[in-house]
Design a protein around this motif. Structure first.
Motif, short mmCIF file in Angstrom:
data_model
loop_
_atom_site.label_atom_id
_atom_site.label_comp_id
_atom_site.label_asym_id
_atom_site.label_seq_id
_atom_site.Cartn_x
_atom_site.Cartn_y
_atom_site.Cartn_z
N SER A 1 0.82 -1.21 0.00
CA SER A 1 0.00 0.00 0.00
C SER A 1 0.86 1.26 0.00
CB SER A 1 -0.95 0.00 1.20
OG SER A 1 -0.22 0.07 2.42
N GLU A 2 2.14 1.11 0.34
CA GLU A 2 3.02 2.28 0.34
C GLU A 2 3.20 2.83 -1.07
OE1 GLU A 2 4.72 5.37 1.63
OE2 GLU A 2 4.02 3.84 3.07
N TYR A 3 3.11 1.97 -2.08
CA TYR A 3 3.17 2.45 -3.47
C TYR A 3 2.05 3.44 -3.74
CZ TYR A 3 6.49 -1.28 -4.71
OH TYR A 3 7.59 -2.09 -4.80
N VAL A 4 0.85 3.12 -3.25
CA VAL A 4 -0.30 4.00 -3.48
C VAL A 4 -0.14 5.29 -2.68
CG1 VAL A 4 -2.81 4.25 -3.18
CG2 VAL A 4 -1.85 2.09 -3.98
N ARG A 5 0.25 5.18 -1.42
CA ARG A 5 0.35 6.37 -0.57
C ARG A 5 1.35 7.37 -1.11
NH1 ARG A 5 -0.48 2.55 3.68
NH2 ARG A 5 1.76 2.28 4.00
N THR A 6 2.51 6.87 -1.55
CA THR A 6 3.55 7.79 -2.02
C THR A 6 3.37 8.18 -3.47
OG1 THR A 6 5.17 6.90 -0.43
CG2 THR A 6 6.04 8.07 -2.34
N ASN A 7 3.19 7.19 -4.34
CA ASN A 7 3.17 7.48 -5.77
C ASN A 7 1.86 8.13 -6.22
OD1 ASN A 7 5.62 6.21 -5.63
ND2 ASN A 7 5.02 4.41 -6.79
N VAL A 8 0.73 7.57 -5.78
CA VAL A 8 -0.57 8.08 -6.25
C VAL A 8 -1.08 9.21 -5.38
CG1 VAL A 8 -2.91 7.44 -6.90
CG2 VAL A 8 -1.07 5.76 -7.11
N ASN A 9 -1.26 8.93 -4.08
CA ASN A 9 -1.76 9.97 -3.18
C ASN A 9 -0.78 11.14 -3.11
OD1 ASN A 9 -3.81 8.17 -2.72
ND2 ASN A 9 -3.09 7.54 -0.70
N GLY A 10 0.51 10.81 -3.19
CA GLY A 10 1.52 11.87 -3.18
C GLY A 10 1.39 12.80 -4.36
N ALA A 11 1.20 12.24 -5.54
CA ALA A 11 1.03 13.07 -6.74
C ALA A 11 -0.24 13.92 -6.63
CB ALA A 11 0.96 12.19 -7.98
N GLU A 12 -1.30 13.31 -6.08
CA GLU A 12 -2.55 14.06 -5.90
C GLU A 12 -2.37 15.22 -4.93
OE1 GLU A 12 -7.24 12.93 -5.46
OE2 GLU A 12 -5.79 11.74 -4.30
N ASN A 13 -1.60 14.99 -3.87
CA ASN A 13 -1.33 16.05 -2.90
C ASN A 13 -0.52 17.19 -3.53
OD1 ASN A 13 -2.71 14.81 -0.81
ND2 ASN A 13 -0.89 13.80 0.02
N VAL A 14 0.47 16.82 -4.33
CA VAL A 14 1.26 17.84 -5.03
C VAL A 14 0.35 18.69 -5.91
CG1 VAL A 14 3.04 18.23 -6.78
CG2 VAL A 14 3.43 16.56 -4.95
N ALA A 15 -0.55 18.02 -6.64
CA ALA A 15 -1.47 18.74 -7.53
C ALA A 15 -2.39 19.67 -6.73
CB ALA A 15 -2.29 17.74 -8.34
N LYS A 16 -2.87 19.21 -5.57
CA LYS A 16 -3.75 20.03 -4.74
C LYS A 16 -3.04 21.30 -4.29
CE LYS A 16 -6.76 16.44 -2.77
NZ LYS A 16 -7.14 15.70 -1.53
N VAL A 17 -1.81 21.16 -3.84
CA VAL A 17 -1.06 22.33 -3.37
C VAL A 17 -0.77 23.28 -4.52
CG1 VAL A 17 1.09 23.10 -2.31
CG2 VAL A 17 -0.09 21.10 -1.40
#
Length: 331
Positions: free
Chosen positions: A81-97
């Protein structure tokens, strides 16, 4: 580089990030590093932040252009699940900011892993068919960023590099070079399979061009071409390090496969991992050759030929090593 805006390099303490920041510093381009670990080379430019933590990004990002290099990509990650948290959710967080702060440009490093076991020559139009969690989540990250791009007047450049090597990197290419240098290397198979690679000096030059370009959207594989087949690569390394213009010992493919399965059995019984396995034999003898339209990005020309990048790496790592050089083990 003509860019005068401040560059935020997320994951800037790693191998690619440190080399990119070194170039930005040399060209006097303002930048900041955001990473979960301190930058050894640029501690004064580094802020501790985590793409998995939206608030930490809100507090840390102050640039005008974001280069997102952050990723989980190792094969031995136990918590998938760390792949999702960092790669996917991380990219989404970058986009939000970026949306909140009205930052209009993101350069994102994805991977050719999104194509999976692709046919030789697969280019940017290739079918997306990842076979592992890394490739799957990298493509999902791309989709998050494409949604951000389409939501406003935003610019997005996605780079899908093949395996990156160079001075100070302790990845798969280095391990192969080290094995050849040790004299214990044995070629398996005919050696006509090709392996796409990307030299660090060239990928950094390409990322510079991505930062500088006025394109609104683009996706590029990054591969240093022409690809070398294994015979050519091994002969070049042996010639530089050993003065021998040959591949040395060679085993037929079928013998290599048998030995690989025997090693698997030994590991299964004893629990001890060997440097040889059936999957490693398969990977070594397979072709991973991708096409790239990199020259279409504002007439980009790599500053180094692939053979020159290999020679520079061999000199740095095996001929005239610098004991003070920063080493990167996780990329």
């Amino acid at each position: 580089m003509k860019v005068s805006k401040k560059i935020t390099v997320i994951g800037g303490s790693g191998f690619v990030g440190t080399n990119l920041c070194q170039t930005l510093a040399h060209r006097q381009i303002p930048f900041e590093i955001i990473d979960i670990k301190q930058s050894q080379r640029f501690p004064e430019k580094c802020k501790i932040g985590d793409v998995r933590d939206l608030q930490s990004l809100r507090e840390a990002i102050t640039g005008d252009v974001v280069v997102n290099l952050a990723a989980v990509h190792r094969d031995d990650i136990r918590d998938k699940s760390e792949y999702v948290r960092t790669n996917v959710n991380g990219a989404e967080n970058v986009a939000k900011v970026c949306a909140e702060k009205k930052i209009r440009k993101i350069v994102f490093t994805s991977s050719v892993a999104v194509y999976g076991f692709a046919a030789p020559g697969t280019d940017e139009a290739g079918v997306i068919n990842p076979f592992n969690d890394y490739g799957k989540t990298k493509y999902q990250a791309e989709e998050k960023l494409r949604a951000w791009h389409s939501s406003g007047d935003n610019e997005l450049i996605i780079v899908r590099p093949t395996v990156i090597f160079g001075e100070g990197n302790r990845g798969n290419v280095y391990n192969l070079l080290k094995q050849i240098a040790s004299g214990n290397f044995v070629m398996v198979g005919a050696g006509k399979n090709r392996k796409s690679m990307a030299y660090i000096g060239n990928i950094i030059a390409f990322l510079e061009k991505c930062i500088e370009t006025d394109r609104k959207y683009a996706v590029f594989n990054y591969v240093d071409t022409p690809d070398l087949d294994m015979n050519t690569l091994v002969r070049q390394v042996r010639k530089v390090l050993k003065g021998k213009d040959s591949v040395g010992l060679r085993l037929p493919h079928w013998i290599g496969v048998i030995l690989g399965y025997a090693a698997d059995g030994f590991t299964s019984i004893t629990g001890k991992k060997l440097p040889l396995s059936s999957i490693r034999v398969k990977k070594f003898c397979s072709s991973t050759a991708f096409g790239s339209a990199k020259e279409e990005l504002d007439g980009f020309t790599p500053p180094f030929a692939l053979q020159e990048g290999i020679d520079r790496t061999l000199k740095s790592e095996f001929i005239s090593p610098d004991p003070k050089r920063e080493i990167f083990f996780t990329e």
